[in-house]
Design an enzyme around this catalytic site. Structure first.
Site, short mmCIF file in Angstrom:
data_model
loop_
_atom_site.label_atom_id
_atom_site.label_comp_id
_atom_site.label_asym_id
_atom_site.label_seq_id
_atom_site.Cartn_x
_atom_site.Cartn_y
_atom_site.Cartn_z
N ASP A 94 2.34 -7.02 8.70
CA ASP A 94 1.38 -6.33 7.85
C ASP A 94 1.87 -6.34 6.41
OD1 ASP A 94 3.45 -4.74 8.73
OD2 ASP A 94 2.18 -3.16 9.54
N GLU A 155 -2.36 0.26 7.28
CA GLU A 155 -2.26 1.71 7.09
C GLU A 155 -3.60 2.42 7.27
OE1 GLU A 155 0.39 3.32 6.93
OE2 GLU A 155 1.95 1.93 6.27
#
Length: 430
Positions: A94, A155
């Site tokens: 990520d 997130e």
């Protein structure tokens, strides 16, 4: 450790090949890459510079590379390396940072005000880049197709699903297995695996309390939503302790409460933001029912003009490792890094959107790489009184403005991905 001594520790083909492919990692260059990414953090969905850096590195290593995967303007990156017959293995990292003001004091601290890589995603991209380079350079040692994914917006829980909706597995081969890892607090040099459940589901809930506003000098002419919201927040603290069985794991956090504009104005609304962490659908539904009941009951008791508005927001699934896949990866990590380096501390209450990439039940393994610098870990021991959990709580965790992984984990984090991928390219022999 000499190469001969290292070779004596390993027995599997994947571990031996990892030794060969990562013996000469360009660690100074990878550390420079990490520092650059750390200086330039980007919030969820805006990771364009980070994506460009990763895409450039993948192209230079010979990968067929696509940017913008995840919808128009999306910064998702996919690199593909076809290397003969064999399984398709996906490695994911990520890319997004957090709205946190950095307080580490590092010489390479964030140069973006109010934004920081406080969760280690800059380290994840560095690991992925190093692994992609090593596997491309060592393609004589494996056969199959390698997919390397730089995923945005972890997130917020939006990035993985957006990439799948944008045709990730129509534009690229559907993987046979997926692998991912995450930096975590703890003494650098440990690799945490849990076959089965490893991370919890998360659900955001927003409550709007509808009151009757007015002048602060005449509260009797109003229905004060602030007081009602305060009762709701207090009562919500009993949901986990009094409505969830002790054998279940659950967390309810009130992350935000907002109301009003001035000292002498009683507002007409109050807003409460909650986050739930659960490890089963049944517990989640029980908690949501309790939240709705408590909010409605307190509003009725206060005489609110209408029932509260309860809205479900973003949601993360549980992360459940394929047991055979995780055991294979854990075994090769044990061979690569030595006895005592692989542990299973069971499921944690954190959450991930990585499982959205495994749509349709694709098998995956997800693990943690501990990253606390030795001097920070040792200093915490002085205040922990010998209690390991107190020591762990005393070091900066993910999302802390002081979170600063040890650069000594750059090389090992590359080797975890390389060895995991090689194990998945190897016919099962364990």
């Amino acid at each position: 450790m000499t190469r001969a001594a290292y070779a004596a520790l390993v027995t599997s083909s994947a571990a031996r090949t990892t030794q060969d492919l990562t013996a000469d990692l360009p660690l100074p260059a990878l550390e420079d890459l990490y520092r650059d990414l750390h200086r330039h953090p980007e919030l969820s969905g805006r990771e364009h510079r980070t994506a460009g850096v990763l895409a450039g590195r993948l192209r230079a290593a010979g990968y067929e590379t696509a940017e913008g995967v995840g919808g128009p303007g999306g910064p998702g990156v996919v690199g593909m390396l076809r290397n003969g017959d064999g399984p398709t293995v996906l490695l994911r990292a990520d890319m997004d940072a957090l709205p946190v003001t950095e307080e580490t004091g590092l010489p390479y601290a964030s140069e973006t005000p109010g934004v920081m890589h406080a969760c280690g995603h800059d380290l994840h991209i560095t690991w992925l880049t190093g692994a992609a380079d090593a596997l491309a350079a060592g393609r004589d040692a494996w056969s199959g197709t390698l997919l390397v994914v730089g995923q945005p917006a972890e997130e917020t829980g939006e990035g993985a699903a957006a990439m799948v909706r944008d045709g990730l597995y129509e534009r690229f081969p559907r993987p046979d297995v997926l692998l991912a890892q995450h930096a975590a607090p703890g003494p650098a040099g440990l690799y945490a695996h849990s076959p089965g459940l490893i991370m919890s589901a998360a659900t955001d809930v927003d409550i709007v309390v509808h009151g009757v506003g007015g002048h602060g000098s005449r509260p009797e002419a109003t229905v004060d939503p602030v007081v009602t919201a305060a009762y709701i927040v207090t009562r919500l603290q009993s949901v986990v302790s009094r409505e969830i069985a002790a054998r279940e794991s659950a967390v309810l956090t009130v992350g935000r409460i907002e109301a009003g504009t001035r000292h002498n104005i009683i507002p007409s609304e109050a807003r409460i933001s909650l986050n739930l962490r659960t490890q089963s659908a049944e517990v989640r539904e029980r908690m949501l029912a309790a939240i709705r009941r408590i909010a409605a009951g307190e509003c009725a008791a206060a005489g609110c003009p209408r029932e509260p508005t309860v809205t479900l927001g973003g949601s993360f699934p549980v992360t459940v490792n394929d047991m055979d896949t995780d055991r294979r990866v854990a075994a090769v990590h044990g061979e690569v890094f030595g006895a005592g380096t692989v542990l299973d501390f069971g499921p944690v209450m954190g959450s991930e959107d990585f499982p959205f990439l495994a749509e349709g039940g694709l098998p995956y393994a997800y693990w943690f790489v501990t990253s606390t610098p030795a001097e920070v870990w040792d200093a915490a021991a002085a205040t922990a009184g010998g209690d390991l959990m107190d020591q762990l709580a005393a070091v900066p965790s993910n999302h802390s403005p002081h979170f600063a992984p040890d650069l000594a984990t750059v090389g090992p984090g590359v080797r975890t991905l390389v060895s995991g991928a090689l194990e998945m390219f190897t016919p099962t022999t364990r």
